[in-house]
Each structure stands twice: as C-alpha cells, then as structure tokens.
Design an enzyme around this catalytic site. Structure first.
Site, PDB file in Angstrom:
ATOM      1  CG  ASP A 125      -0.498  -0.480   2.388  1.00  0.00           C
ATOM      2  OD1 ASP A 125       0.751  -0.327   2.522  1.00  0.00           O
ATOM      3  OD2 ASP A 125      -1.158  -0.651   3.923  1.00  0.00           O
ATOM      4  CG  ASP A 160       1.742   0.165  12.066  1.00  0.00           C
ATOM      5  OD1 ASP A 160      -0.193   1.107  12.635  1.00  0.00           O
ATOM      6  OD2 ASP A 160       1.033   0.261  10.272  1.00  0.00           O
TER       7      ASP A 160
END
Length: 946
Positions: free
Chosen positions: A52, A434
C-alpha cells in the site's frame, strides 16, 4: 519517463560532485501491509508482491528474498509507492504492469508503469487526467483491477475507483473509457475491484468472456461480458447483500468469489463465498459455521476441487506467541471437494508462526491479519502464501495436522520510519509506525523490537552528555538508562499521546510536545510529574544543545521564530526570526555549542554559530532543503559532516558536505530516490561511520547509503566473464592466458579507488602503482605493471553495467579494461583487448567493511592441478567440500548475501569437510583460501528450507 537514468547521472556529474555509494535497507523485515501476491502461472520462480505504501517487489528465487522495484521514484513520483494493482502478461513473463498512485500525494498523480524486463526498468504512462488510483485507499487488498488479455498482449482492461472501466489496445500506451460498462463510481470510492479474463473463450485472437466486480451492496455488483468487453450484463442471482472482494477461475471455467459487507481491510465483519459455474449456476460454498467476512480465494490450477480461502478482519484465537500470549487474528480454509466442505487450518489447535530470522515477529503481538489475499504456489499446491498487515507468511505443508506459517518477508522492507538516532559509540535506534522500533548494533542483521511494545512510536531522543539515557514516546513514554537494554515507563499521565520528545545534555530534563498540541511540557523527574513550558504556543520539535546543559531550541515554522531556553526548558524566549516554512526538525552539532542548522525547504539551508541569534546561508548552490542531519566527521577535517535532502545546483537528492556547507557532494543517484523522505522527513548521519547516511521513506523502511570509497579501504576487482581477480604484481606474458593476471599474494589483488566525479584512478595496494591505459613496461620482472605516460591515461570512467558490475573506460584512449587477453607484441602490448561486453565488466568486492558484491573468484584448475567440489547444491542440512590433490593448509569462509562472514574453518590437511549445518535458508558464497590468503575458488551456494 524513468528510462536511461544512468546516463542522466553521468551528465549531471559534470555540474554536481557525485560520490560512489551503495544503498540498502536497515534490516527490519516486513512491518507493512502487503496488499497482493501475484505469481506467474508458467514460471516457477516468478512472483510479485504489491504494497500500500512501500512499492512493489519481485521474488528472487536464487537468493530466496524479495527485490524492491520502485526505489527510483522521485519526489514527484512519491505516490507510485502505493501500487493498487499488478499484472503479468500471461504470454510473456518478462512483461509486468502496475497501476500506481496515492490519492494524497503528487496531486493524485497516477500512472501505468510497464516493464519488459521483470521490473529492472519501467516506462511511465501518466493517466491522471483519465483516472486516479489510490494504493493506500480502502479496498486496497481487493483483487487485481488491472488485467492483460491472456490471448492478446496488446489488450488490457483497468477497473478504477471512481471513473469506470478503461481499455488499452496498444500494450498500455494509451487508454480509452469503456462507455458500455454500467458503473462509474461507488459510494465507498472503491469502484471496480477486479477484472478477470476467461482465457478459454477466445475468438479472433481476443478473449471474449470477461468478469468484473464492483465494490457495492444493494445493487448488482458482478458483471460479465461475452463479447470482449463491448457490452456488459449483471450476473443474474449474484448476491447484492455483500460486495465482492476477489475472484478466481478454475480449470472448469467456474468463477469463485469471496464477499464481505465492507470493502476492507479493517472494517468488514461478515461475508460469504460463492461459485458461479460456466453454465451460470450459482452455489453458496461458504464454510459451515463461519459467519465472518472473506478476502482471499485461490484454486489449484490442475485440480478444481482444491480451494484455499481466507477470512478478513476476523479476530479469533490464532496462535500463542513466545511469551505465552494468545494472538487473535484471521482464519484460513482449505477445501478438497470444490467447496462442499472446508478444513479450518487454524482451528482449535492454532498454528505455528515461524519468524524466519526476523525475531520481532515471534517476540511481539504480530499476527497474520487483514488477510485479503491468499495464493497457492501454482507448482506446489501443498504450499500457500498469505498477505498480512505486517508482511507475507508462507505455509510449506498445508496437509500438516498443525500448519506452520513462516514470515516470508526477507528483503520486503515496508515500514514507515518516524525517527532515528545514531548514538556516538553506541547503537542505531529507530521508531516506526505500528511496531514500536528497533535497536541495531549491526544494520545488516535483524534486530530486536523494543519491549514493552506500544505500537506506533514517534518520539526518540538521547542525551548528548549521557548517551546511556534514551527516551521513546508513543501512546506511553519510556526511558532507559542503559541504551535501551531495559525500559521504564514514566508514571504521570501524559498531556497527550505521541508527538516529539527531547532530552537535556545531561538527560535530567525531558521535554514533550504531544501530537497536534500547541503546548510543550517539562519533567525533571523522569516523567513522575509534568509542568507546562512558558513561551511555546505552537507545535514543535524541541532539541537540546549538544554541548551546553539545560539549553534548548525550538523553531516555529508557522511564523519563523527561533525560540531558546537557557533554564532547562522552563521558559523559552525569541532569539531571532528566520522566516516561516522550514522543517521543524532542526539540528544541533556535537562538540559545538550554539551551532544550529535549519532546512528551510524552498528557502534553502541556514545555520547559526551563536545560539540562534543570527543565521547565514553557507552556500548559494543549495536552493532547497527539506531535511538535515549530522554525521561523523571525515578524517582530516575538524567539523562533523552535514547531510541534507535538498536541491543543489538544480539537482535534488541526498548531499553531504565536509566543509560546513560550502561544497556539496551528491551521495544517492536516480536509482535510489525512494520518493523522498516521506512521513518521517529525516536525514541522519551515522555518528560512528563516516560516509554513512540514513534516510526516512514514505513506506520503504529506513534506507542508508555507504560511500564506496569509505566503506572499505580496499577492493578486489573480479572479472565477470572469467571470475579472475585482477592482480598488480605479475602477469603471464605468453599463451592463451596472456591477458590474465596471476596470483602472487592477497594484497596484490587489492585496489583503492580514488574518485573525482565519475572518474576513478585504480591504485594497487601492494605496489602503490596506478593502472594506466597507455603503455606497459615489457621487462619480465615488472611485466604486470603499467607504465605512466600521463595523468589522463591513469583516469578511468566507471560505467555501471547493472547487477553490481562495472566497466572501466580509459579517459585517454577510450578503450575498456578487459580481462581476457591482448596482443603479445608491438604497440598493442600496452592495451587490453575488447573481446566481449562481459569480459569488460568487473565486480567490486570490498575487502573490509560491507561487501558490495561477491563473485566467483575461480582460478584456472588446469594450471593448479587440483579440484574442489562443493555438494550438494542446493543443500538442505549441510554440504561437503572435497579437495583433491591439494595438501597445504586452507581456510574456508562462508558469506551471507549482505557480505557478512557467518562461518569460517581452518584446516591443516584438507580432504573432506562438512559445513553449513547452522545456516538458515538463503544464498551464500563459499570462499576457499590457500596460503597467504589467495583465493583458490569460490562457490555460490543455496540452502533451502527443510
């Protein structure tokens, strides 16, 4: 167009000094969302992965790792790191297409990227005016929107998010809208989410039957064309309660479709799986008792009864990690009867998750989640790979009673770096989105993740006067008194999460500016309590003076004020106004009190030597600078090295200066731009290795460049065709080997490379003589030494030949250095013959420091009268080395793909050796040395996973 970028670099080097650098990733492994796996159906070694925000990758089967394909993207092509779809030409495996673009970058710039050499080079067709991609949008793990007609390589279809269906009839060069397709856009902005050709339905050399899925509920969402895409009709009876995700055709021409109530990857909760037969009969084949949403679907190409599917965004017990914690995530299903029944591969017993050397996977809460795509290995359907929000996982035995899934992201570096520090005399420490961050003592080796974990971590700082003191910041704040070996959570509630953090010179004071906050907070007791700082009413990144304790600086990019505190951050006052619009991340200089550097973006680069009272521009050639960093000073200089991402003399890239900004050398090239510095927007020089610089990216992890001339004192130069090392001591003057160097000692095979722009002088370590292309002394005692007829004759133009090889062209004669032979008499005795392109290509192998490339350094076995055998190759456990007719002592070295010596053995009486049992799967170089370190032979060896 990104064609012939090497020529572009050579032209620019006339105007901008260009260092010879090698660029790599700091080894993390995965950490980002892989949105699709695209294997070739006809080449066992070919597959691609798209992501992505981190570009696309091709699998290198020989090295057992992923290779990035879009590192060449410039700042103006940053959005191409979001790859929305990827398609291989079914008739030509060398051809690959990508639909690339990211909605919030480059004004939605979108392109069809085409490569005819498996991603080594691309042509760029900009289609922004017709349709726009969003590689990081919702639905990004849906099926391939881009598809090549399997019967006609000129025909492609592309489904778009908001502009309908498009077609190309010239191999992607131009596109026209298919006006007959009934849907243009969808409410979720995901549009047409897959296009699939039925290759068996061919007429006139063009595929007739095509399917397309539309990302919507409440209305028709599965369409079929039976006339090559000229007209389209909705598939009667197809469910409209769920929206299609992916689809695949089996060998009976039945279409298998996964559905979910949302487009994914994180918002779906329910779904189904359906089969549409070639006769138009629809059957619900959803696994019994499972009500979650579905994402991936695949079929065994030789057995339509064998299916594999994955849930998406379903959080059920998946496995127990190394710390004994139950990890919750998706499920995977296998059917051997066409979907009549399914086996839950996770089930009640869970799965095994293998970290494959990336230790952070097994030691954290990492799960196999957002599994919107799952694929069989078309050539071994007992093996399957699945995408995840943190990489790719592969199961080698789907029939095992408890399946094992190894982290299969070696080489696939897709993380979002947010901050980085290089500690003098210490480690490299990072924070990323993350997954917290990592402490690297060796950037070529996978490193441990911080513990305790807290997810996205944005703030990181060390104390210049007490480098053991570190602080990191995310949803929580932790500090360490031993460079991250142990972490202690601060006890008082933070005023807000994440943001930025600073430490005073002695480490006693912490400053914290929370995310999106206009206030700065201060603690002098390791976060046990906090007070609001006076004089700061804007979001900022405070930095400590690198010499003076209790002195801080903060830049207001909104109005240009430079604020200074001399009371440990309690109060800030305006020292000067340097103009708005610069980077908030300003730099102080170790060893120099009051020295500040600010990247002013379009305002160039400015510095202060008086604590921010006044600023000057060190060079008029720097017209723009968006990030700045400080690194170790070069030997012979008295000031740390300055690095920038900026524009110097009209060229944009990474630059360094060793003279306080007066002169600049570019240290990256057009093949390594990575779209610029991305979210983290940092450039950091290594404080322990001169010439090494780190750079953030939008999603390609942390990359770094090493100066070739600095990363190793000497190099060997190995001929690509013969494998022989060039030697500067002596050379055979007769026979077929007239052009081949002999081996008189290891130092005689080592050369230093002295660069000036793209010109290089090649100096022998043993003799101190330069290679000269004009004449050579013919006396036998110095038969291998070049004569010196002029300085220009000692200069060579180094040309990149690709794949780690180089060609050296003499500046004076224009002839290439060749390793095969030359005429044995007359004037030609001085000149190398130009007999083939490969014979003119050389690999540069670093003797110390990071090895750039290893090649087979094979000396003629006929001359040596001995033989060496390494077998088996590939091997799974260990391999044997058999040496015949050689009785002198030897030493064996094994190097991994990064050039690290991972195993060595010295033997006095060589006969038969066994090595490699402790190695992990991967690609290795086995180098066998004789007395004096001379290389007898080298082998490329591959260890396969058991």
């Amino acid at each position: 167009m990104k064609k012939a970028y090497l020529l572009y670099v050579l032209i620019l080097s006339v105007f901008v000094s260009q260092a010879q650098s090698v660029w790599k990733n700091v080894q993390i492994g995965g950490a980002g969302f892989v949105t699709g796996i695209i294997p070739s159906k006809t080449d066992v070694n070919l597959k691609y992965a798209r992501t992505d925000v981190g570009g696309a990758y091709r699998w290198d089967a020989s090295a057992n790792r992923w290779v990035p394909l879009l590192d060449w993207t410039s700042v103006d092509q940053l959005g191409y790191q979001g790859v929305e779809s990827l398609a291989i030409d079914p008739q030509n495996n060398n051809v690959v297409y990508m639909l690339a673009g990211t909605d919030y970058f480059n004004n939605q710039k979108t392109a069809i990227l085409k490569s005819t050499d498996r991603g080594a080079n691309f042509t760029e067709t900009i289609v922004t005016s017709q349709f726009k991609a969003h590689g990081n949008g919702m639905g990004r793990s849906n099926g391939e929107r881009l598809a090549v007609d399997p019967n006609n390589s000129n025909v492609l279809f592309c489904g778009t998010r908001r502009d309908g269906l498009f077609k190309s009839t010239n191999g992607g060069s131009t596109w026209s809208k298919v006006s007959s397709f009934p849907v243009t856009a969808t409410a979720n902005d995901n549009g047409i989410c897959f296009v699939i050709f039925d290759s068996a339905s061919v007429s006139g050399g063009i595929t007739q039957t095509i399917y397309a899925g539309v990302s919507r509920t409440g209305a028709s969402n599965l369409y079929k064309s039976s006339d090559a895409g000229n007209t389209w009709t909705a598939v009667s009876g197809a469910t409209i309660n769920y929206m299609p995700q992916r689809a695949v055709l089996d060998s009976n021409r039945a279409l298998l479709i996964t559905y979910a109530d949302k487009e994914g990857p994180w918002n779906a909760s329910s779904g189904q799986i359906w089969k549409l037969s070639n006769a138009g009969i629809l059957t619900n084949i959803t696994p019994s008792g499972f009500s979650g949403s579905f994402g991936g679907i695949d079929v065994d190409p030789s057995n339509p009864q064998r299916l594999i599917a994955s849930s998406m965004n379903t959080y059920m017990a998946q496995y127990t990690n190394a710390e004994g914690r139950i990890i919750y995530a998706d499920r995977f299903f296998l059917s051997t009867n066409g979907g009549v029944s399914w086996r839950d591969l996770v089930g009640n017993s869970g799965i095994n998750v293998l970290d494959n050397g990336c230790t952070w996977i097994s030691g954290s809460s990492a799960s196999i989640h957002w599994t919107g795509d799952i694929k069989f290995n078309p050539f071994n359907t007992n093996q399957a790979s699945i995408i995840s929000g943190n990489g790719i996982f592969t199961c080698d035995d789907l029939n095992a009673s408890k399946t094992s899934w190894k982290f299969d992201a070696i080489g696939l570096e897709e993380s979002v770096p947010l901050n980085l520090i290089s500690i003098p005399g210490g480690a490299l420490m990072s924070v990323i989105g993350d997954y917290d961050g990592f402490k690297h003592s060796d950037v070529s080796v996978y490193a441990p993740q911080y513990k305790p974990t807290m997810g996205t971590t944005s703030g990181l700082a060390y104390a210049s006067g007490n480098t053991n003191k570190i602080v990191r910041l995310g949803e929580k704040m932790y500090y360490s008194n031993n460079q991250g070996t142990d972490w202690i959570q601060t006890s008082a509630t933070l005023a807000g999460p994440r943001g930025t953090v600073a430490l005073s010179y002695d480490g006693a004071t912490i400053l914290h500016c929370p995310e999106s906050s206009s206030s700065l907070y201060r603690s002098t007791n390791n976060g046990a309590s906090w007070t609001t700082v006076t004089g700061i009413n804007f979001n900022t990144i405070a930095v400590s003076d690198a010499v003076t304790n209790n002195k801080f600086y903060a830049y207001n990019r909104g109005n240009g004020d430079l604020k200074v505190s001399t009371d440990g951050g309690a109060t800030f006052n305006t020292a000067s106004n340097v103009g708005a619009g610069g980077s908030s991340l300003i730099r102080t200089v170790p060893g120099y009190s009051g020295h500040l550097w600010i990247a002013k973006n379009s305002g160039g680069l400015i510095r202060s030597v008086d604590g921010g009272a006044t600023f000057t521009a060190p060079s008029t050639t720097v017209s723009a600078a968006s990030a700045i960093g400080i690194g170790k000073m070069k030997t012979g200089t008295s000031y740390p090295t300055i690095y920038i991402w900026g524009t110097v003399s009209g060229v944009t890239g990474v630059f360094r200066s060793v003279d306080q900004g007066s002169n600049w050398t570019r240290v990256n090239d057009d093949a390594h731009e990575y779209g610029g510095t991305g979210n983290g927007n940092f450039i950091v020089g290594d404080m322990n290795i001169y010439g090494r610089v780190y750079m953030s990216t939008v999603g390609r992890g942390i990359v770094y460049g090493d100066d070739i001339a600095e990363s190793a004192a000497y190099y060997t130069i190995a001929n690509r065709s013969t494998g022989l090392l060039m030697d500067g001591m002596s050379r055979t003057t007769q026979g077929s080997n007239a052009g081949q160097w002999n081996y008189s000692g290891s130092s005689a095979q080592q050369w230093s490379l002295e660069y000036s722009g793209n010109e290089v002088m090649i100096k022998n370590r043993a003799t101190g003589l330069y290679i000269d292309g004009m004449s050579r002394i013919a006396n036998p005692s110095v038969a291998g030494q070049w004569g010196y007829s002029g300085s220009e004759a000692q200069k060579w133009i180094q040309e990149d030949a690709g794949s780690g090889y180089f060609k050296f062209k003499n500046k004076a004669t224009g002839m290439y250095l060749d390793g095969l032979g030359n005429a044995a008499n007359g004037a030609d005795l001085s000149q190398w013959s130009v007999s083939s392109s490969y014979n003119q290509q050389w690999s540069l192998n670093a003797v110390s420091g990071a090895l750039l490339k290893l090649s087979a350094n094979t000396e003629s076995l006929e001359e040596q009268n001995f033989s060496v055998i390494c077998s088996p190759n590939p091997f799974t456990s260990s391999f044997k080395i058999e040496i015949n007719n050689y009785t002198e002592p030897i030493r064996v070295h094994i190097f991994d793909i990064n050039g690290k010596n991972v195993e060595s053995l010295q033997v006095s009486d060589p006969d038969q050796l066994s090595m490699g049992s402790t190695l992990g799967a991967g690609f290795y170089i086995v180098q066998i040395e004789g007395i004096g370190g001379n290389v007898l032979q080298s082998f490329k060896m591959i260890k396969k996973a058991r």
